[in-house]
Design a protein around this motif. Structure first.
Motif, short mmCIF file in Angstrom:
data_model
loop_
_atom_site.label_atom_id
_atom_site.label_comp_id
_atom_site.label_asym_id
_atom_site.label_seq_id
_atom_site.Cartn_x
_atom_site.Cartn_y
_atom_site.Cartn_z
N UNK A 1 55.93 59.06 7.42
CA UNK A 1 55.50 59.55 6.10
C UNK A 1 56.26 60.81 5.72
N UNK A 2 56.31 61.78 6.66
CA UNK A 2 57.07 63.01 6.39
C UNK A 2 57.72 63.50 7.67
N UNK A 3 58.83 64.19 7.50
CA UNK A 3 59.48 64.87 8.63
C UNK A 3 59.52 66.35 8.25
N UNK A 4 58.93 67.20 9.09
CA UNK A 4 59.01 68.64 8.83
C UNK A 4 59.81 69.28 9.96
N UNK B 1 67.61 65.12 18.47
CA UNK B 1 68.67 64.70 17.55
C UNK B 1 68.30 63.37 16.88
N UNK B 2 67.75 62.47 17.71
CA UNK B 2 67.35 61.15 17.21
C UNK B 2 66.26 61.31 16.13
N UNK B 3 65.29 62.19 16.41
CA UNK B 3 64.19 62.40 15.46
C UNK B 3 64.73 62.95 14.14
N UNK B 4 65.75 63.79 14.24
CA UNK B 4 66.32 64.41 13.03
C UNK B 4 66.96 63.37 12.11
N UNK B 5 67.28 62.23 12.66
CA UNK B 5 67.95 61.20 11.84
C UNK B 5 66.95 60.33 11.06
N UNK C 1 50.07 62.89 13.99
CA UNK C 1 51.23 63.79 14.02
C UNK C 1 52.00 63.64 15.32
N UNK C 2 53.32 63.48 15.18
CA UNK C 2 54.21 63.46 16.35
C UNK C 2 54.90 64.82 16.40
N UNK C 3 55.11 65.32 17.60
CA UNK C 3 55.78 66.61 17.71
C UNK C 3 56.96 66.52 18.68
N UNK C 4 58.04 67.22 18.31
CA UNK C 4 59.23 67.34 19.15
C UNK C 4 59.55 68.82 19.15
N UNK C 5 59.86 69.45 20.30
CA UNK C 5 60.32 70.83 20.22
C UNK C 5 61.39 71.13 21.25
N UNK C 6 62.05 72.25 21.03
CA UNK C 6 63.23 72.56 21.84
C UNK C 6 62.90 72.74 23.31
N UNK C 7 61.70 73.26 23.57
CA UNK C 7 61.36 73.49 24.98
C UNK C 7 61.01 72.21 25.72
N UNK D 1 56.48 64.94 12.77
CA UNK D 1 56.51 63.72 11.95
C UNK D 1 55.08 63.25 11.74
N UNK D 2 54.76 62.94 10.49
CA UNK D 2 53.49 62.25 10.23
C UNK D 2 53.77 60.77 10.30
#
Ligand code: ASP
Length: 582
Positions: free
Chosen positions: A26-29, A61-65, A47-53, A37-38
């Motif tokens: 739905x959205x990528x923040x 990178x994949x999520x950013x696409x 809500x899905x979450x990805x973080x640098x740590x 990501x919603x």
């Protein structure tokens, strides 16, 4: 396995679990160091979450696409969310994603798939499958399914049997035009699509099925009015060995069941009024009784040689717009213009204003004394602060004009609360109505409707006065259902066709099959059909039926998504033997 859970069900009790979800983005923040990501499916949003740590670089990178409306599958761990969202059931958790798979990419949708969208009506209809991803539309379809389920359960429990009737049939006499389908195998001949399963359900009674129902598509080729669909759904029912009372009780029971299950509401016995009374009190055979503003006839008070317009009118009739004495001159002028529009067609609007300070002001002050106007206030039970609005003219016309004004005022005064429900039965409809166009009587309901036995003798002398055993269920100013006790005597049916101007050959050609069946022991029977789309919409707190239909047609009868109707190939026309000839 595509998913272990839906996007609407995980909460704090699932913390620590590894889950697999699938759905639409739905959205990528993207905040750089963290990305959310919603993920949406029919059941909700997680809500899905990805973080640098915690997320490895390639996954991030994949999520950013990912783009909006990509279909993805995500595997991850349910964790407690730092900033909780109390507005959604999954708002206390999020999924720390470990693995991501794109199941399908998506073009950017032509409008936002949010509760409040930027898409206009036409665009949303063209991409209806995207529109249905939005909660307001999706929820209505879920609601519709629930209504259908409750109806099926209720009627099955009452002993009704669901039976399908054919769609390729011949003309049904519900008074609209038929949609026709050319027959390839019988060239030059046509099927008609059912305007209702009326004749078949009567044949099922002759067949001994006793209690029939069907949630069924019907087709009527009418000039489209706003919010009418050329194909619509009815809850169609028929019962044997019953009288009007039995039908009313059964379907009142069904309506009460729906109110209870869907809205938690209990009702006493539905009020019943006759057609004649409905016309007299509301100028309308489907009165909205959520509010008063009943008609008050003022012939005695105002037809007394003072004001020519009233003296010449067949009926002078008013309503009390409570609390509206504060209407400015401008507001009243605007209402006057409103009733004078060609759609309403009134000659003018007279007002009597009962001011808060007890003084009286009217637009006919020069014709009537204060005492005469006081009589009007008494008769209309006006209190200081009320405004009486009066129309005059030919009785039928003026009633329908005042009815329109009553509804318009109710709209302006917010008296049509969609969360208030006021069902009633209107009974004793006239059997026939005069058609100026055709210069003959037509059936008010349909030609199989039984006259009231006590009125049968009037059929020859004063057909217009014959009342029928016909009834409508009315809800909030809408006819949600209608039916009748049927004629089951062959001779009476023949007489009815005769009254309607059918020659015996025409009657035979169109309805011979039914007349013939009547020779083989037709039981007394009666039935009703409820407009499923409208009933569902009203129960859902809305009046617009379109969103309760998955793929509706627009106001010109078009499906703009599939582009229908459309032309067909010459070869197809030739096969059907209806090639367009010069
Ligand atoms: N066939 C009727 C209609 O479609 C309903 C009925 O008489 O049962 O309005």
């Amino acid at each position: 396995m595509y998913r272990t859970n839906t996007c609407g069900e995980l909460n704090e009790t699932n913390i620590g679990q590894t889950v697999t979800l699938a759905g639409w983005v739905q959205t990528v923040r993207d905040k750089g160091f963290v990305l959310w990501i919603d993920l949406r499916d029919r059941y909700g949003i997680t809500q899905l979450v990805f973080d640098e740590q915690r997320t490895d670089k390639t996954l991030l990178e994949q999520a950013r696409k990912l783009g909006r409306e990509f279909v993805i599958q995500a595997v991850g761990q349910v964790i407690e969310r730092a900033s909780k969202n109390p507005n959604i059931p999954t708002g206390n958790i999020e999924i720390l994603v470990k693995k991501l798979q794109i199941l399908n990419a998506s073009l950017t949708p032509p409008f936002t798939i949010e509760d409040e969208t930027d898409g206009g009506e036409e665009l949303r209809m063209k991409y209806r499958y995207l529109d249905i991803r939005r909660n307001p539309v999706k929820d209505k379809l879920v609601f519709r399914s629930k209504v259908a389920h409750l109806v099926r359960n209720y009627l099955s429990q009452e002993g009704f049997i669901e039976i399908e009737t054919p769609v390729l049939i011949k003309s049904t006499p519900e008074g609209a035009r038929d949609f026709v389908v050319p027959s390839r195998m019988n060239q030059g001949q046509f099927y008609a699509l059912p305007q209702s399963p009326q004749t078949f359900k009567q044949l099922l009674m002759i067949a001994g099925m006793d209690k029939y129902f069907q949630i069924v598509k019907c087709f009527r080729d009418e000039d489209l009015r706003a919010d009418r669909q050329p194909e619509f759904t009815q809850i169609d029912c028929e019962m044997s060995f019953v009288e009007q009372e039995d039908v009313l009780n059964t379907f009142e029971g069904m309506a009460k069941h729906l109110f209870k299950e869907l809205r938690g509401l209990d009702f006493d016995k539905f009020p019943r009024i006759t057609y004649a009374e409905a016309m007299r009190r509301y100028g309308n055979d489907k009165p909205d009784i959520r509010f008063g503003m009943e008609f008050v006839e003022l012939n005695d008070e105002l037809k007394n040689g003072s004001f020519k317009v009233f003296d010449e009118a067949e009926l002078v009739v008013g309503i009390n717009a409570e609390g509206c004495a504060s209407y400015t001159r401008k507001q009243i002028d605007e209402l006057t213009d409103w009733v004078k529009r060609p759609q309403i067609g009134s000659g003018g609007l007279v007002y009597v204003r009962y001011n808060q300070d007890g003084t009286i002001k009217s637009s006919v002050d020069k014709f009537y004394s204060e005492d005469q106007l006081k009589k009007v206030l008494e008769k209309t039970q006006a209190k200081a602060g009320d405004l009486i609005l009066i129309l005059s003219g030919k009785a039928d016309k003026v009633r329908s004009q005042l009815s329109a004004l009553r509804m318009e005022l109710a709209e302006r005064l917010n008296l049509r609360n969609p969360d208030v429900f006021a069902p009633l039965w209107v009974v004793d409809f006239p059997l026939l109505e005069w058609s100026e166009e055709e210069n003959r009587y037509v059936a008010m309901h349909h030609p199989f409707t039984s006259p009231k036995p006590e009125d049968i003798s009037l059929m020859e002398t004063e057909p217009g006065k014959v009342r029928a055993n016909a009834y409508d269920m009315v809800l909030n100013g809408n006819e949600v259902g209608g039916g009748s006790v049927r004629i089951f005597d062959r001779d009476l049916q023949a007489k009815m066709f005769d009254l309607l101007g059918f020659s015996s050959e025409d009657a035979e050609a169109q309805f011979g099959f039914l007349m013939n069946a009547f020779k083989y022991g037709a039981p007394p029977h009666a039935g009703i059909a409820l407009g499923f789309d409208r009933l569902t919409a009203i129960l859902g707190g809305q009046e617009v039926i379109r969103d309760f239909i998955a793929f509706p047609k627009n106001n010109s009868g078009r499906d703009v998504m599939i582009d229908a109707p459309s032309s067909i190939h010459q070869q197809q026309l030739d096969e059907l033997g209806i090639g367009l000839k010069e």
